[in-house]
Scaffold this motif. Structure first.
Motif, PDB file in Angstrom:
ATOM      1  N   ASP A  30       0.844  -1.207   0.000  1.00 53.79           N
ATOM      2  CA  ASP A  30       0.000   0.000   0.000  1.00 53.79           C
ATOM      3  C   ASP A  30       0.874   1.250   0.000  1.00 53.79           C
ATOM      4  N   GLU A  31       1.890   1.235   0.861  1.00 50.36           N
ATOM      5  CA  GLU A  31       2.782   2.390   0.983  1.00 50.36           C
ATOM      6  C   GLU A  31       3.558   2.625  -0.316  1.00 50.36           C
ATOM      7  N   ALA A  32       4.047   1.544  -0.941  1.00 49.22           N
ATOM      8  CA  ALA A  32       4.792   1.684  -2.190  1.00 49.22           C
ATOM      9  C   ALA A  32       3.888   2.194  -3.316  1.00 49.22           C
ATOM     10  N   VAL A  33       2.665   1.680  -3.386  1.00 51.26           N
ATOM     11  CA  VAL A  33       1.728   2.123  -4.425  1.00 51.26           C
ATOM     12  C   VAL A  33       1.398   3.597  -4.230  1.00 51.26           C
ATOM     13  N   ALA A  34       1.159   4.016  -2.991  1.00 46.71           N
ATOM     14  CA  ALA A  34       0.856   5.429  -2.726  1.00 46.71           C
ATOM     15  C   ALA A  34       2.036   6.319  -3.111  1.00 46.71           C
ATOM     16  N   PHE A  35       3.241   5.883  -2.798  1.00 45.30           N
ATOM     17  CA  PHE A  35       4.454   6.628  -3.138  1.00 45.30           C
ATOM     18  C   PHE A  35       4.594   6.752  -4.658  1.00 45.30           C
ATOM     19  N   ALA A  36       4.422   5.637  -5.364  1.00 43.12           N
ATOM     20  CA  ALA A  36       4.525   5.648  -6.822  1.00 43.12           C
ATOM     21  C   ALA A  36       3.431   6.516  -7.437  1.00 43.12           C
ATOM     22  N   VAL A  73      10.989  -7.373  -3.395  1.00 42.68           N
ATOM     23  CA  VAL A  73      10.968  -7.483  -4.856  1.00 42.68           C
ATOM     24  C   VAL A  73       9.678  -6.871  -5.396  1.00 42.68           C
ATOM     25  N   LEU A  74       8.572  -7.125  -4.735  1.00 45.96           N
ATOM     26  CA  LEU A  74       7.285  -6.588  -5.182  1.00 45.96           C
ATOM     27  C   LEU A  74       7.246  -5.064  -5.041  1.00 45.96           C
ATOM     28  N   ARG A  75       7.787  -4.548  -3.946  1.00 54.73           N
ATOM     29  CA  ARG A  75       7.836  -3.085  -3.797  1.00 54.73           C
ATOM     30  C   ARG A  75       8.759  -2.472  -4.847  1.00 54.73           C
ATOM     31  N   ALA A  76       9.870  -3.133  -5.146  1.00 57.44           N
ATOM     32  CA  ALA A  76      10.768  -2.632  -6.191  1.00 57.44           C
ATOM     33  C   ALA A  76      10.058  -2.603  -7.545  1.00 57.44           C
ATOM     34  N   ALA A  77       9.213  -3.586  -7.812  1.00 58.15           N
ATOM     35  CA  ALA A  77       8.459  -3.591  -9.074  1.00 58.15           C
ATOM     36  C   ALA A  77       7.510  -2.397  -9.138  1.00 58.15           C
ATOM     37  N   VAL A  78       6.855  -2.100  -8.041  1.00 59.39           N
ATOM     38  CA  VAL A  78       5.950  -0.949  -7.997  1.00 59.39           C
ATOM     39  C   VAL A  78       6.732   0.356  -8.182  1.00 59.39           C
ATOM     40  N   LEU A  79       7.932   0.407  -7.659  1.00 56.71           N
ATOM     41  CA  LEU A  79       8.727   1.640  -7.648  1.00 56.71           C
ATOM     42  C   LEU A  79       9.753   1.726  -8.772  1.00 56.71           C
ATOM     43  N   HIS A  80       9.781   0.756  -9.671  1.00 56.20           N
ATOM     44  CA  HIS A  80      10.912   0.633 -10.592  1.00 56.20           C
ATOM     45  C   HIS A  80      11.135   1.832 -11.510  1.00 56.20           C
ATOM     46  N   ASP A  81      10.134   2.646 -11.769  1.00 61.15           N
ATOM     47  CA  ASP A  81      10.314   3.801 -12.649  1.00 61.15           C
ATOM     48  C   ASP A  81      10.320   5.142 -11.923  1.00 61.15           C
ATOM     49  N   VAL A  82      10.217   5.132 -10.607  1.00 58.82           N
ATOM     50  CA  VAL A  82      10.142   6.393  -9.861  1.00 58.82           C
ATOM     51  C   VAL A  82      11.385   7.248 -10.075  1.00 58.82           C
ATOM     52  N   LEU A  90      16.819   7.973  -5.697  1.00 62.24           N
ATOM     53  CA  LEU A  90      17.161   6.701  -5.070  1.00 62.24           C
ATOM     54  C   LEU A  90      17.337   6.872  -3.561  1.00 62.24           C
ATOM     55  N   ASP A  91      17.845   8.008  -3.142  1.00 61.54           N
ATOM     56  CA  ASP A  91      17.979   8.267  -1.705  1.00 61.54           C
ATOM     57  C   ASP A  91      16.613   8.310  -1.025  1.00 61.54           C
ATOM     58  N   GLU A  92      15.636   8.883  -1.707  1.00 62.30           N
ATOM     59  CA  GLU A  92      14.266   8.913  -1.171  1.00 62.30           C
ATOM     60  C   GLU A  92      13.704   7.498  -1.040  1.00 62.30           C
ATOM     61  N   VAL A  93      13.928   6.688  -2.074  1.00 62.77           N
ATOM     62  CA  VAL A  93      13.463   5.300  -2.042  1.00 62.77           C
ATOM     63  C   VAL A  93      14.145   4.562  -0.903  1.00 62.77           C
ATOM     64  N   ARG A  94      15.443   4.765  -0.746  1.00 58.21           N
ATOM     65  CA  ARG A  94      16.203   4.098   0.315  1.00 58.21           C
ATOM     66  C   ARG A  94      15.700   4.514   1.697  1.00 58.21           C
ATOM     67  N   ALA A  95      15.481   5.797   1.887  1.00 61.84           N
ATOM     68  CA  ALA A  95      15.019   6.291   3.194  1.00 61.84           C
ATOM     69  C   ALA A  95      13.641   5.741   3.540  1.00 61.84           C
ATOM     70  N   ARG A  96      12.801   5.576   2.561  1.00 63.27           N
ATOM     71  CA  ARG A  96      11.419   5.157   2.801  1.00 63.27           C
ATOM     72  C   ARG A  96      11.245   3.640   2.819  1.00 63.27           C
ATOM     73  N   PHE A  97      12.017   2.932   1.962  1.00 60.34           N
ATOM     74  CA  PHE A  97      11.763   1.497   1.773  1.00 60.34           C
ATOM     75  C   PHE A  97      12.959   0.603   2.069  1.00 60.34           C
ATOM     76  N   GLY A  98      14.101   1.180   2.398  1.00 57.78           N
ATOM     77  CA  GLY A  98      15.255   0.383   2.787  1.00 57.78           C
ATOM     78  C   GLY A  98      16.265   0.155   1.677  1.00 57.78           C
ATOM     79  N   ASP A  99      17.434  -0.348   2.097  1.00 60.47           N
ATOM     80  CA  ASP A  99      18.556  -0.545   1.181  1.00 60.47           C
ATOM     81  C   ASP A  99      18.257  -1.556   0.082  1.00 60.47           C
ATOM     82  N   ARG A 100      17.627  -2.663   0.443  1.00 53.92           N
ATOM     83  CA  ARG A 100      17.406  -3.709  -0.567  1.00 53.92           C
ATOM     84  C   ARG A 100      16.485  -3.236  -1.683  1.00 53.92           C
ATOM     85  N   VAL A 101      15.388  -2.599  -1.337  1.00 53.00           N
ATOM     86  CA  VAL A 101      14.465  -2.089  -2.353  1.00 53.00           C
ATOM     87  C   VAL A 101      15.184  -1.050  -3.220  1.00 53.00           C
ATOM     88  N   ALA A 102      15.930  -0.152  -2.598  1.00 54.35           N
ATOM     89  CA  ALA A 102      16.656   0.877  -3.355  1.00 54.35           C
ATOM     90  C   ALA A 102      17.689   0.243  -4.282  1.00 54.35           C
TER      91      ALA A 102
END
Length: 193
Positions: A30-36, A73-82, A90-102
């Protein structure tokens, strides 16, 4: 050839996954979809559909075709074009979703000013999880390539997919088979260059 759609939007997709993913993972999505959605805003795809549909289609491929339940992996798919297609970083993605997703998003993001061919070649060394995100992304992009409004783009993208993505898909049987079927069904696009 199986195709994936997300015209019904995130609430319907989410409801369909209630038996596949724990509620905590759905909430993380939900959080990743809202962010995207916030970053992509009113962006649309070349055929006019809302950009978020593409992101959800790629994620559906991972959950429904290959059975992925790895929430990162699923959150990265939702965020892959952000990072590539919005002002998100990428720093925003890392701060919000962690190192692995970023890290996964970083692998599938074409570097600003970088050559497309170099970016695609680099994917040969991508970790498996990042490659899954890329394959799902490309599947969403090409499953209806014949509806793209520009014939020259259809032909060039078909050729690029055959040349660079099909070899990457060979590592994953479901993707390998899907892209081989796609190549055969869409081969007429090669003449549109």
């Amino acid at each position: 050839m199986r195709t994936f759609s997300a015209k019904e939007g995130w609430p319907a997709v989410r409801a369909g996954w209630a038996d596949r993913l724990p509620e905590a993972d759905l909430a993380a999505l939900d959080e990743a979809v809202a962010f995207a959605a916030r970053h992509h805003g009113g962006q649309t795809r070349p055929a006019g559909e809302p950009y978020l549909e593409h992101l959800l289609e790629a994620t559906r491929v991972l959950v429904e075709a290959i059975g992925s339940t790895d929430v990162d992996v699923l959150r990265a798919a939702v965020l892959h074009d952000v990072v590539e297609d919005t002002d998100g970083t990428l720093d925003e993605v890392r701060a919000r979703f962690g190192d692995r997703v970023a890290t996964l998003v970083g692998w599938v993001t074409k570097p600003e000013g970088g050559a497309r061919a170099d970016y695609l070649a680099r994917l040969r060394d991508a970790p498996d999880d990042a490659l899954l995100v890329k394959l799902a992304d490309r599947l969403s992009n090409v499953q209806r390539l014949d509806t793209h409004p520009r014939p020259a783009k259809r032909g060039a993208y078909y050729e690029e997919t055959v040349r660079t993505i099909l070899p990457l898909a060979a590592r994953h049987p479901w993707f390998r088979d899907w892209f081989e079927t796609w190549r055969t069904e869409f081969r007429g696009l090669a003449d549109e260059r």
